[in-house]
Design an enzyme around this catalytic site. Structure first.
Site, PDB file in Angstrom:
ATOM      1  CG  HIS A   1      -4.871   2.307   5.600  1.00 46.36           C
ATOM      2  ND1 HIS A   1      -6.219   2.296   5.824  1.00 46.36           N
ATOM      3  CD2 HIS A   1      -4.689   3.009   4.458  1.00 46.36           C
ATOM      4  CE1 HIS A   1      -6.816   2.971   4.862  1.00 46.36           C
ATOM      5  NE2 HIS A   1      -5.916   3.398   4.026  1.00 46.36           N
TER       6      HIS A   1
ATOM      7  CG  ASP B   1      -1.588   4.864   4.050  1.00 51.85           C
ATOM      8  OD1 ASP B   1      -1.698   5.224   2.863  1.00 51.85           O
ATOM      9  OD2 ASP B   1      -2.301   5.308   4.969  1.00 51.85           O
TER      10      ASP B   1
ATOM     11  CE  LYS C   1      -7.737   2.165  -0.725  1.00 55.85           C
ATOM     12  NZ  LYS C   1      -6.685   3.129  -0.489  1.00 55.85           N
TER      13      LYS C   1
ATOM     14  CG  HIS D   1      -1.885   1.146   1.250  1.00 59.85           C
ATOM     15  ND1 HIS D   1      -3.238   0.960   1.393  1.00 59.85           N
ATOM     16  CD2 HIS D   1      -1.708   2.493   1.131  1.00 59.85           C
ATOM     17  CE1 HIS D   1      -3.857   2.133   1.368  1.00 59.85           C
ATOM     18  NE2 HIS D   1      -2.943   3.087   1.219  1.00 59.85           N
TER      19      HIS D   1
ATOM     20  CG  HIS E   1      -9.796   4.676   3.279  1.00 61.20           C
ATOM     21  ND1 HIS E   1      -8.591   5.335   3.381  1.00 61.20           N
ATOM     22  CD2 HIS E   1     -10.533   5.091   4.329  1.00 61.20           C
ATOM     23  CE1 HIS E   1      -8.618   6.129   4.442  1.00 61.20           C
ATOM     24  NE2 HIS E   1      -9.792   5.994   5.034  1.00 61.20           N
TER      25      HIS E   1
ATOM     26  CG  HIS F   1      -0.693   7.053  -1.007  1.00 62.26           C
ATOM     27  ND1 HIS F   1      -1.909   7.211  -1.633  1.00 62.26           N
ATOM     28  CD2 HIS F   1      -0.954   6.357   0.126  1.00 62.26           C
ATOM     29  CE1 HIS F   1      -2.864   6.653  -0.903  1.00 62.26           C
ATOM     30  NE2 HIS F   1      -2.314   6.120   0.173  1.00 62.26           N
TER      31      HIS F   1
HETATM   32  C1  NCD Z   1      -3.428   9.106   1.977  1.00 61.67           C
HETATM   33  C2  NCD Z   1      -2.935  10.144   0.986  1.00 61.67           C
HETATM   34  O1  NCD Z   1      -2.393  11.166   1.426  1.00 61.67           O
HETATM   35  O2  NCD Z   1      -3.040   9.924  -0.224  1.00 61.67           O
HETATM   36  N1  NCD Z   1      -3.497   9.710   3.273  1.00 61.67           N
HETATM   37  C3  NCD Z   1      -3.482   9.092   4.465  1.00 61.67           C
HETATM   38  O3  NCD Z   1      -3.681   9.753   5.478  1.00 61.67           O
HETATM   39  N2  NCD Z   1      -3.236   7.805   4.550  1.00 61.67           N
HETATM   40  C4  NCD Z   1      -4.738   8.553   1.541  1.00 61.67           C
HETATM   41  C5  NCD Z   1      -5.151   7.322   2.320  1.00 61.67           C
HETATM   42  O4  NCD Z   1      -4.607   6.249   2.140  1.00 61.67           O
HETATM   43  O5  NCD Z   1      -6.068   7.452   3.161  1.00 61.67           O
HETATM   44 ZN    ZN Z   2      -3.261   5.078   1.589  1.00 60.55          ZN
END
Ligand code: NCD
Ligand code: ZN
Length: 352
Positions: free
Chosen positions: A174, A247, A99, A14, A136, A16
């Site tokens: 998460h 995450d 997702k 996971h 999520h 970003h």
């Molecule tokens: C994530 C993001 O910033 O893209 N933020 C977070 O707090 N984890 C999005 C997500 O996974 O909820």
């Molecule tokens: Zn995330």
């Protein structure tokens, strides 16, 4: 006390990575330690079709050139996703999951799903084709306290969904509560959960006690200590349902240190060192490899990585990663609550 541990090179299920200059700046930190990652599609606009996912994947490969890094892509589920897109995704070797963001639940989730009933035909098709759904798991409801949103999602959305579609493969992303740990642990099949490094380390006190600390704020928000302990017990249990997803979610300080600051913690540079600290303090280092390098791959039906890394516990404290300067914007990496003594070294080998 010094020590070392050799494990199969880990994966991050996971992640970003953002896009543009941010992608270029943050992706190497992940590619350095992880062989594979599942890349979240919440760009602006989101990745909702296979072609855009391929183009995004090419940009990630460009940003991680010189590293052995295989990004697996996800599609962002919208209420108007077509069955054709799902069929194309299910056949595509680079696409791993779809997702589901409840609309409004987190960063860049505005085009997410308002009503799961409206995507049921799509989810039925995914169940039939064996394409996993990554969720999520928080309700978006002003009437529900933010610390209860995961628990309420499980009760009111996830359980009915799984009862309606028992063949759908689901990853609850998460997880942050004992409720989620118990729910996933009690299910008999087709359900896994990712756990981040930061949710194993911090509680809501880190965010709110003695001053507000935006760099500890993410969604789902960290809960109280009993929940953190349940997450640590799950991650270190050896149960293959639980696997690592960082995450890691970088934001500039301009976005985070604002009256309405963004959710997301940038953990990629320290994730493995944090996990080694946690597993070490639980006397569970022998279970770290399962959590970071085996359970997730098995859930997604992928082979294990062939190369290995060595984690080394040094006598001296490791220096923390410096904030990145990305086009004049500062991006701060996770500030662990205890000193880090572990470092990551690479062993030779190649993953495809
Ligand atoms: C994530 C993001 O910033 O893209 N933020 C977070 O707090 N984890 C999005 C997500 O996974 O909820
Ligand atoms: Zn995330």
């Amino acid at each position: 006390m010094a020590g070392q541990l050799s494990i199969i090179r880990p994966d991050d299920w996971h992640l970003h990575l953002r896009d543009g200059v941010m992608l270029k700046a943050v992706a190497p930190a992940s590619a350095m330690h992880f062989a594979r990652a599942m890349i979240m599609p919440n760009l602006v606009p989101p990745i909702t079709d296979v072609e855009s996912a391929h183009q995004y994947r090419a940009r990630i490969l460009e940003a991680t050139k010189g590293h052995d890094f295989n990004p697996y892509m996800t599609l962002y589920l919208t209420e108007d996703m077509s069955p054709g897109t799902i069929r194309a995704a299910a056949k595509d070797a680079h696409l791993l999951a779809v997702k589901l963001y409840p609309a409004g639940a987190t960063t860049n989730s505005a085009s997410g799903v308002r009503d799961i009933a409206r995507v049921m035909p799509i989810l039925e098709l995914m169940a039939e084709l064996g394409l996993p759904l990554a969720i999520h798991g928080e309700v978006v409801d002003d009437a529900v306290d933010i610390f209860d949103r995961e628990k309420v999602f499980i009760e009111t959305q996830l359980e009915p969904l799984r009862r309606a579609l028992p063949d759908l493969r689901v990853v609850l992303e998460h997880i942050t509560t004992k409720d989620a740990v118990d729910y996933v642990g009690a299910s008999d099949k087709n359900l896994g959960a990712t756990i981040t490094a930061h949710h194993l380390l911090i509680t809501r006190n880190h965010i709110l006690a003695g001053g507000i600390r935006p760099h500890y704020y993410c969604l789902p928000v960290a809960k109280r200590e009993t929940h953190r302990q349940a997450l640590v017990a799950a991650a270190t249990s050896g149960n293959p349902r639980y696997f690592f997803g960082s995450d890691s979610a970088p934001h500039s300080d301009t976005a985070k240190l604002a009256p309405c600051g963004c959710a997301g913690i940038f953990t990629a540079p320290v994730a493995m060192a944090c996990l080694a600290e946690i597993f070490d303090s639980e006397n569970a280092l022998d279970r770290l490899e399962g959590f970071t390098s085996i359970h997730g791959a098995e859930f997604y039906g992928l082979p294990l990585n062939e190369s290995r890394i060595t984690l080394r516990r040094n006598d001296a404290q490791a220096s923390l990663p410096l904030p990145l300067d990305i086009g004049g914007e500062r991006v701060v990496a996770f500030d662990p609550t205890r000193p880090l003594y572990w470092s990551v070294e690479h062993e030779h080998g190649h993953d495809g």
